[in-house]
Write an enzyme that holds these catalytic residues in place. Structure first.
Site, PDB file in Angstrom:
ATOM      1  CB  SER A 174      -0.877  -0.021   1.256  1.00 57.02           C
ATOM      2  OG  SER A 174      -1.623   1.165   1.359  1.00 57.02           O
ATOM      3  CE  LYS A 187      -4.059   3.879   2.177  1.00 53.40           C
ATOM      4  NZ  LYS A 187      -5.273   3.309   2.771  1.00 53.40           N
ATOM      5  CG  ASP A 205      -7.753   2.217   0.618  1.00 52.19           C
ATOM      6  OD1 ASP A 205      -8.916   2.657   0.738  1.00 52.19           O
ATOM      7  OD2 ASP A 205      -7.127   1.673   1.572  1.00 52.19           O
ATOM      8  CD  GLU A 244      -8.774  -0.985   0.792  1.00 53.70           C
ATOM      9  OE1 GLU A 244      -7.789  -1.143   0.033  1.00 53.70           O
ATOM     10  OE2 GLU A 244      -8.680  -1.095   2.023  1.00 53.70           O
ATOM     11  CG  ASP A 285     -10.489  -0.963   5.072  1.00 62.26           C
ATOM     12  OD1 ASP A 285     -10.801  -1.368   6.208  1.00 62.26           O
ATOM     13  OD2 ASP A 285      -9.383  -0.421   4.847  1.00 62.26           O
ATOM     14  CE  LYS A 336      -7.198  -2.200   6.841  1.00 63.10           C
ATOM     15  NZ  LYS A 336      -7.403  -0.732   6.788  1.00 63.10           N
ATOM     16  N   GLY A 369      -3.908  -4.021   6.223  1.00 67.01           N
ATOM     17  CA  GLY A 369      -2.859  -3.670   7.182  1.00 67.01           C
ATOM     18  C   GLY A 369      -3.149  -2.329   7.817  1.00 67.01           C
TER      19      GLY A 369
HETATM   20  O1  OSB Z   1      -7.156   1.779   4.567  1.00 68.28           O
HETATM   21  O2  OSB Z   1      -5.951   0.084   4.352  1.00 68.28           O
HETATM   22  C1  OSB Z   1      -6.125   1.185   4.840  1.00 68.28           C
HETATM   23  C2  OSB Z   1      -3.032   2.311   6.775  1.00 68.28           C
HETATM   24  C3  OSB Z   1      -3.612   2.998   7.818  1.00 68.28           C
HETATM   25  C4  OSB Z   1      -4.979   3.123   7.851  1.00 68.28           C
HETATM   26  C5  OSB Z   1      -5.771   2.546   6.858  1.00 68.28           C
HETATM   27  C6  OSB Z   1      -5.196   1.841   5.823  1.00 68.28           C
HETATM   28  C7  OSB Z   1      -3.800   1.746   5.763  1.00 68.28           C
HETATM   29  C8  OSB Z   1      -3.083   1.097   4.687  1.00 68.28           C
HETATM   30  C9  OSB Z   1      -1.692   0.618   5.005  1.00 68.28           C
HETATM   31  O3  OSB Z   1      -3.481   1.028   3.549  1.00 68.28           O
HETATM   32  C10 OSB Z   1      -1.535  -0.845   4.909  1.00 68.28           C
HETATM   33  C11 OSB Z   1      -0.199  -1.249   5.481  1.00 68.28           C
HETATM   34  O4  OSB Z   1       0.779  -1.190   4.741  1.00 68.28           O
HETATM   35  O5  OSB Z   1      -0.133  -1.623   6.673  1.00 68.28           O
HETATM   36 MG    MG Z   2      -8.313   0.622   3.237  1.00 62.81          MG
END
Ligand code: OSB
Ligand code: MG
Length: 371
Positions: A138, A166, A191, A216, A241, A265, A293
């Site tokens: 990500s 993102k 995302d 996402e 998510d 998650k 994550g």
């Molecule tokens: O939306 O998946 C998400 C990190 C912090 C809060 C939300 C998200 C994320 C990530 C990072 O996309 C995923 C990672 O590398 O841990």
């Molecule tokens: Mg997400």
């Protein structure tokens, strides 16, 4: 014989990220996370609360997590005979929301139970369907498109199987066009972390031309119905998510057509018990899942790896190497990936890695024991 937790040790640790991480709701430079250690009969189990530093991803943050585990969830589990780790969920289910705090505690008890049984955590939770898990990355919002293209190139060269970037209004269609021009055949997704509304449907529809694997959580964090309307307009699959906090919500979202993929998650759904139930609901409905994550340190990362061995985790997750986040991780060895873009499963009892106690101590900002 049941499990009696006779002590819970809470720690807050601080860890600077090697590179800031920016989402539609803000930029993070340093993580502050709560670790939960549960003790019973001389054994310890460990969990990591995945809440962020601010209540921006969901309602939780480091301080709320500390208070929920210390004042509400912890006391319900301490000195009570649990038939198994499954009971932690039920014992704390009266708490509204705060799934990440509840889940950090629950995961610690699963780890303890696995150690007590001398088994790896992936086996304890009924996983182990694969010997290695497929990994994606990500990538946060960058200062420039060039920065983003360079980052993607590095990750592809490291073997990662899919790239998630993102997105937010103003960092979406034009950016993805550039990415696609440069990398026409990679598995790519975006995302949005709830940055859009239905009024942006045309803008999101414009992404169809880039054949993303999925988009996402485009719409509000608590809004399943608008996602139904949006999914009907898009060719690109929607992955939820933030919206999915329980197996019941997963079942509803699928039934209504709000998404075609779900990101699971551990913290967001409140631990392994509910994560497995979400997994099972999706599997029955032929909806593939992947492991999300939350910029985890080693303990949370190891728990994610165990979770991702359940059979329906068929898509590459956001679980990647420790060194992408940290100069030094709190576990030994650090999580590494293979040149195939996978993480190999370890079979040591519990979550499969050792805690680097010396390092952990050095980054502990506060510590409190409940007994
Ligand atoms: O939306 O998946 C998400 C990190 C912090 C809060 C939300 C998200 C994320 C990530 C990072 O996309 C995923 C990672 O590398 O841990
Ligand atoms: Mg997400």
């Amino acid at each position: 014989m049941g499990i009696v937790i006779d002590r819970i040790v809470l720690r807050e640790i601080r860890m600077p990220l090697v590179h800031f991480f920016e989402t539609s709701f803000g930029r993070t430079y340093e993580r502050a996370m709560v670790l939960v250690e549960v003790r019973s009969e001389g054994l310890s189990g460990w969990g990591e609360v995945t809440a962020g530093e601010n209540p921006f991803y969901n309602e939780e943050w480091t301080e709320s997590a500390w208070r929920i585990v210390r004042d509400y969830a912890g006391p319900r589990v301490l000195n009570y005979e649990l038939a198994s780790a499954e009971d932690v969920d039920k014992r704390t289910a009266h708490i509204r929301g705060h799934n990440m705090a509840r889940g950090g505690l629950e995961a610690a008890v699963w780890d303890l139970q696995a150690r007590r049984n001398g088994r790896p955590l992936h086996q304890e939770i009924g996983g182990g369907a694969r010997r290695e898990i497929p990994c994606g990355v990500s990538i946060g919002i960058q200062d420039t498109v060039d920065d983003l293209l360079r980052k993607i190139e590095t990750e592809i060269n490291d073997g990662y199987q899919r790239i998630k970037i993102k997105i937010k209004p103003g960092w979406d269609v034009d950016v993805i066009r550039e990415v696609r021009k440069r990398f026409p055949s990679i598995k790519l997704m975006g995302d949005a972390n709830s940055a859009y509304t239905l009024a942006d449907a045309d803008r999101l529809k414009a992404l169809d031309e880039f054949y993303l694997m999925m988009i996402e959580q485009p719409l509000a964090h608590d809004e399943i119905i608008d996602h139904v309307e949006l999914q009907a307009k898009l060719q690109t699959p929607i992955c939820l998510d933030e919206c999915i906090r329980s197996a019941h919500q997963a079942a509803q979202a699928i039934r209504m057509g709000a998404c075609r993929i779900i990101n699971i998650k551990l913290g967001r759904v409140g631990g392994f018990g509910e994560a497995k139930r979400v997994h099972d609901v999706c599997q029955k409905a032929n909806v593939p899942v992947w492991c999300g994550g939350m910029l985890e340190a080693g303990i949370g990362r190891a728990h994610n790896i165990a979770l991702a061995t359940l059979p329906n985790f068929v898509l590459p997750g956001d679980v990647s190497a420790s060194k992408r986040y940290w100069k030094r991780d709190i576990i030994k060895p650090w999580v590494e990936t293979t040149p195939r873009g996978t993480i190999e499963i370890r079979d040591d009892p519990g979550f499969g890695y050792e805690i680097d106690h010396e390092f952990l101590e050095s980054i502990t900002a506060r510590k409190e024991e409940l007994s």
